[in-house]
Scaffold this motif. Structure first.
Motif, short mmCIF file in Angstrom:
data_model
loop_
_atom_site.label_atom_id
_atom_site.label_comp_id
_atom_site.label_asym_id
_atom_site.label_seq_id
_atom_site.Cartn_x
_atom_site.Cartn_y
_atom_site.Cartn_z
N ILE A 74 1.22 -1.21 -0.04
CA ILE A 74 -0.17 -0.15 0.48
C ILE A 74 0.73 1.47 0.24
O ILE A 74 0.28 2.77 -0.34
CB ILE A 74 -0.94 -0.15 0.56
N GLY A 75 2.72 1.11 -0.40
CA GLY A 75 2.71 2.26 0.07
C GLY A 75 2.91 3.43 1.41
O GLY A 75 3.86 4.65 0.94
N LEU A 76 2.58 2.29 2.65
CA LEU A 76 2.49 3.19 3.65
C LEU A 76 3.67 2.34 4.66
O LEU A 76 3.34 1.19 4.49
CB LEU A 76 1.15 3.19 4.15
N LYS A 77 4.04 3.11 5.51
CA LYS A 77 4.84 2.37 6.22
C LYS A 77 4.81 2.81 8.21
O LYS A 77 4.81 3.51 7.89
CB LYS A 77 6.54 2.88 6.51
N PRO A 78 3.73 1.72 8.56
CA PRO A 78 3.32 1.67 9.95
C PRO A 78 4.25 2.03 10.70
O PRO A 78 5.25 1.90 11.12
CB PRO A 78 2.44 0.35 10.36
N ARG A 79 4.02 3.11 11.63
CA ARG A 79 4.64 3.94 12.94
C ARG A 79 4.09 2.98 14.36
O ARG A 79 4.84 2.54 15.78
CB ARG A 79 4.32 4.98 13.11
N LEU A 80 2.62 2.87 14.28
CA LEU A 80 2.08 2.00 15.31
C LEU A 80 2.32 0.88 15.52
O LEU A 80 2.13 -0.14 14.15
CB LEU A 80 0.58 2.29 15.33
N VAL A 81 2.93 0.04 16.65
CA VAL A 81 2.98 -1.11 16.64
C VAL A 81 2.15 -1.87 18.39
O VAL A 81 2.63 -1.07 19.47
CB VAL A 81 4.61 -1.69 16.83
N ARG A 82 1.84 -2.89 17.74
CA ARG A 82 1.04 -4.06 19.14
C ARG A 82 1.78 -5.05 18.84
O ARG A 82 1.92 -5.84 17.99
CB ARG A 82 -0.67 -4.02 18.18
N PRO A 83 2.68 -5.36 20.29
CA PRO A 83 3.12 -6.84 20.79
C PRO A 83 3.00 -7.80 20.54
O PRO A 83 1.18 -7.71 21.24
CB PRO A 83 3.87 -6.30 21.20
N PRO A 84 2.43 -9.02 20.18
CA PRO A 84 1.30 -9.61 19.71
C PRO A 84 1.34 -10.72 21.67
O PRO A 84 1.84 -10.16 22.15
CB PRO A 84 2.06 -11.06 19.19
N TYR A 85 0.49 -10.38 22.21
CA TYR A 85 -0.41 -11.08 22.56
C TYR A 85 -0.06 -9.87 23.83
O TYR A 85 0.00 -10.34 25.30
CB TYR A 85 0.53 -12.47 23.58
N GLY A 86 0.37 -8.35 23.91
CA GLY A 86 0.40 -7.53 25.21
C GLY A 86 1.34 -7.53 25.20
O GLY A 86 2.25 -6.96 26.15
#
Length: 219
Positions: A112-124
């Motif tokens: 999609i030509g976008l680099k996400p800054r937001l990260v959610r670690p799996p399982y928190g």
């Protein structure tokens, strides 16, 4: 892929950015997609109610379902990074954590030509070392305070109760948009319209994570 999140993980975010406090604002978030079965159904409901949400996407799921990822982006939802294949970040080397995130970022950017800054670690699953290394890379770690527990294959009333019984102004709600078996998220899809309608009746406004925390979603 393992589903669900660790009990007790209920922080909104590790970001220090100011939070825009609006009366009765809530952010719906959906993990583990995109897939070809449940994600489109979630998107259909959100489109019907004109609600924007945040999708924390798994890299290999994006690789196998690029058209669904494109749809998420084209319909105005925010896309975040939920690792490449959903490991516990606290159980792998920090170099592997970075690889999980960077590989997913590259895959999403390719589609999609976008680099996400937001990260959610799996399982928190996170700790000081994980937080430090992700922040050093310019990422914002986003968790939640309301858990639907929908990955357990709960019924519509159970999912709705888990959300509506705990939501409050400024809540980040955790749900899922991909499952490992065909009936895993039936309760989620069936509960979502009711959840949205009840929150609307209670005068809640729906927002994305980037809007709620005043964060840039992408580089």
């Amino acid at each position: 892929m393992k589903k669900g999140e660790e009990k007790g993980k209920s922080r909104y975010s590790t970001t220090e950015a100011p939070i825009r406090r609006k009366p009765k604002e809530v952010a719906l978030t959906f993990d583990d997609g995109p897939d070809h079965l449940w994600t489109p159904r979630v998107l259909d409901i959100l489109a019907q109610y004109r609600v924007k949400a945040t999708f924390m996407c798994v890299g290999q799921m994006a690789k196998y379902n690029p058209k669904i990822l494109e749809r998420i982006a084209s319909e105005g939802h925010v896309i975040g990074n939920h690792s490449w294949d959903h490991p516990y970040f606290t159980k792998i080397a920090l170099s592997a954590v970075l690889d999980q995130v960077e590989r997913t970022t590259e895959q999403i950017d390719k589609i999609i030509g976008l680099k996400p800054r937001l990260v959610r670690p799996p399982y928190g699953a996170t700790n000081e070392d994980v937080n430090r290394i992700l922040k050093a890379g310019g990422h914002e770690i986003i968790l939640w305070d309301v858990d639907s527990w929908d990955w357990k294959g709960l019924t519509r009333p159970q999912v709705a109760r888990n959300v509506l019984g705990h939501v409050g102004p400024g809540s980040v709600v955790l749900q899922h948009c991909a499952g490992t078996v065909d009936d895993t998220l039936k309760g989620t899809v069936e509960a979502l319209p009711y959840i949205i309608e009840v929150l609307c009746e209670q005068k809640y406004a729906f927002t994305t994570i980037s809007e709620m925390f005043q964060l840039e979603a992408y580089w």
